[in-house]
Every structure is written in C-alpha cells, then in structure tokens.
Scaffold this active site. Structure first.
Site, PDB file in Angstrom:
ATOM      1  N   SER A  81      64.369  53.949  63.248  1.00  0.00           N
ATOM      2  CA  SER A  81      64.258  54.666  61.982  1.00  0.00           C
ATOM      3  C   SER A  81      62.794  54.896  61.686  1.00  0.00           C
ATOM      4  O   SER A  81      61.936  54.093  62.075  1.00  0.00           O
ATOM      5  CB  SER A  81      64.897  53.850  60.852  1.00  0.00           C
ATOM      6  OG  SER A  81      64.583  54.393  59.577  1.00  0.00           O
ATOM      7  N   TYR A  98      66.775  46.781  55.010  1.00  0.00           N
ATOM      8  CA  TYR A  98      66.904  47.700  56.150  1.00  0.00           C
ATOM      9  C   TYR A  98      65.536  48.025  56.746  1.00  0.00           C
ATOM     10  O   TYR A  98      65.372  48.040  57.974  1.00  0.00           O
ATOM     11  CB  TYR A  98      67.617  48.974  55.705  1.00  0.00           C
ATOM     12  CG  TYR A  98      67.870  49.957  56.811  1.00  0.00           C
ATOM     13  CD1 TYR A  98      68.897  49.753  57.731  1.00  0.00           C
ATOM     14  CD2 TYR A  98      67.090  51.097  56.947  1.00  0.00           C
ATOM     15  CE1 TYR A  98      69.131  50.659  58.755  1.00  0.00           C
ATOM     16  CE2 TYR A  98      67.319  52.000  57.963  1.00  0.00           C
ATOM     17  CZ  TYR A  98      68.342  51.782  58.862  1.00  0.00           C
ATOM     18  OH  TYR A  98      68.559  52.681  59.880  1.00  0.00           O
TER      19      TYR A  98
END
Length: 332
Positions: free
Chosen positions: A145, A158
C-alpha cells in the site's frame, strides 16, 4: 531486473482472492496463462471467481482458508502442490482495515489487522519458501500500500502493518539474493475495491478511500507485469503514487497538512452506518468481486488534482527557498 518470465504454465497462489485486488489479479494472471490456486475465507466467492476464470479459458483450484490460521496456510500450499506439482508464484493480497481514532480502536482490532495484513504475508511466505528452495526458483509478490511509505488518519493500525510488511519484504529480498527466489512489491493507491464496503468502522458513517480512487485493474495489471519481470517495486499510479513519494521527500509538510486537516473528512461520507465488526473476524456476504461501491475518480479530476497539488507543493518549496535565501543574506 533484465529477466523476463514466461508466465504460461506457471502456478500461482493468490490470497485474498474473494474480492478486490486479489480477485482481479487472479483473473489477469489466468489470462496470461498462469494456473491458479485461489484462497480466502469465503468459498462461495471463490467459486464465483473460479467460474470467471474458467470462462476465460484458465485453470483454477479453490482452497478456502484463513491467512491467520497456520494449519489453513499449510493446507493451501499442500493442495496446490498436490494438484499442480509445484508453485512458482505467491501473490500476497489478503488485507483488512478498521476505521477509527487509534485510542478508540479495540486492541483486538489492532492485532487482527496486523495478523491479516502483515503476519498473513509472513505465514504464506514461510510455507512456500521451502518449495521454492527445492525447485531452485520462486517469486514472492506482495500487494503493498502507499500507506507503507506514508500514513493516514483513522487507519493507524493498517498503516503500521503495511510499514512492517514492506520492511520485512525488503529485508527478505536481501536474504534471498542469488538463490533464484525473487521478491516484488506493488504499491497500491486508493482503488475501487470492496474493502471499504465490509471494513469495520467506529465512526458510524460509511468509510471511503482517500481520493482520488483508481480502478482496481490498475493494480492487477501491475501484478502481471511484476510476475513477468520479478524483483522490483512497482508504483503504478502517478498522483497517489510517484508524485506523493516525490512530495514526501521534498515537501513532507504538504501531505501532513492536507491529511491532518481534511483526512478524516476525506475518508467518510454523510451516510449513517453501524458496522463495528465488519469482516474483521468473520467473512460477510457482501463485497464479492473486483469492484466495490466507490467508483474510480474520473481521469480529468485526477489531472486537476495533480495540478493543484503540484501548485501547492511549488508554493511550499518556493517559500522554503525564499527563507533559505533570507538566511543566507543574513549570514553574509
């Protein structure tokens, strides 16, 4: 890296394949001639993916499993090898999110996000690496990510998990140098995945990705390119990818200022929603397939945002340069 892999006939395990990047990457790999073993917690969704792959002329083995369960991970690898005789490629794509301020997130949400989005990658890597060493080749391809090199409010667990996962992958790449086993990473911007339709939230409002949002196929095509040319890190988006990395290096205060002031508002809508658990601990029926309810941002809007961000960064850098010149004059 100079080498170019012929993917036809190769065998790939794709995790998190019941939706989003995992689903679409499996479809694109099948189109390239890869034989698939797809895994996730939702067998009914994997069967739909299998039907899609078969319609496109591919080959697909369905293995239901949870990346947080060691016995499931080992079973998936065994069943893949039993079916195809080997495994050449692991695509780590399973992930979950939980939205909320850090001090309000239940501790079990934080540990679960890490268990899926970080330790799930490590478990599958440890399960396939002995196979890769026996074969003398293999490829670990990690769906990362952009938050692995940045951050966003409401997604502290996250973001931290992805920072850890990228650091692990980079260390592993060094350890495996010269073995014939390659490590690749694709840095994912906000994409039109169903993740936001089944992620838990403490905010009582529908979560959405930080704009702009790209079509999930952008990442799937990057996965195929990396599978063909392993050992690299791909940043397939410009505005929420290469440009952000450049700005973070030259003007980190720009991104911090924007996300610090508007980040929470960017990631929520006015739609009321009560979803405290979502798919964090148990699978849910909704959110099957490659795309979710949030559509990709039109290209013209992304272009406009690029110009605006570039102008903002230019102003910050210009101000910094003027300040530096002032200091230099004072010193002289």
């Amino acid at each position: 890296m100079a080498r170019h892999e012929d993917l036809r006939g190769q065998v790939a395990i794709v995790t998190g394949a019941s939706s989003g990047v995992g689903w679409q990457s499996a479809v694109r790999l099948a189109e390239a001639g890869v034989r698939l073993c797809v895994t996730a917690r939702r067998r009914f969704a994997l069967e739909q993916l299998r039907a899609e792959v078969l319609r496109r002329g591919g080959e697909c083995l369905v293995c239901e499993g949870d990346v947080t369960a060691q016995e499931d991970v080992e079973r998936v690898v065994r069943e893949c090898v039993a079916r195809y005789g080997r495994v050449d490629l692991l695509v780590n794509a399973a992930a979950v999110q939980s939205y909320g301020p850090f001090e309000q997130l239940p501790w079990e949400h934080i540990t679960r996000v890490f268990d899926v989005a970080c330790f799930g990658y490590l478990r599958f890597a440890r399960a396939v690496l002995p196979r890769f060493r026996e074969q003398g080749h293999g490829h670990l391809l990690n769906v990362q990510s952009m938050l692995a090199s940045g951050s966003a409010p409401l997604l502290s667990a996250y973001s931290a998990a992805k920072h850890a996962t990228l650091g692990w992958a980079q260390s592993l790449e060094m350890e495996l140098a010269g073995t014939g086993i390659h490590v690749s990473n694709v840095m994912v911007p906000s994409v039109s995945t169903p993740m936001f339709d089944h992620a838990p939230t403490l905010l009582d409002r529908q979560p959405v990705p930080v704009p702009p949002t790209y079509d999930v196929d952008l990442v799937a095509r990057a996965v195929v390119r990396l599978a063909k040319r392993p050992g690299r890190t791909s940043v397939p988006a410009f505005l929420q990818g290469r440009l952000m990395l450049w700005l973070n290096g030259l003007a980190p205060s720009v991104g911090k200022a924007v996300l610090g002031r508007f980040g929470a508002r960017m990631q929520t809508t006015d739609t009321p929603l009560k979803r405290r658990e979502g798919n964090l601990f148990s699978p849910v029926a909704q959110g099957v397939g490659p795309r979710g309810s949030v559509p990709p941002t039109p290209a013209w809007l992304r272009f406009t945002a690029t110009l605006g961000l570039a102008a903002l960064a230019g102003g910050v850098l210009g101000g910094a340069a003027l300040g530096a010149r002032g200091v230099a004059r004072a010193v002289r």
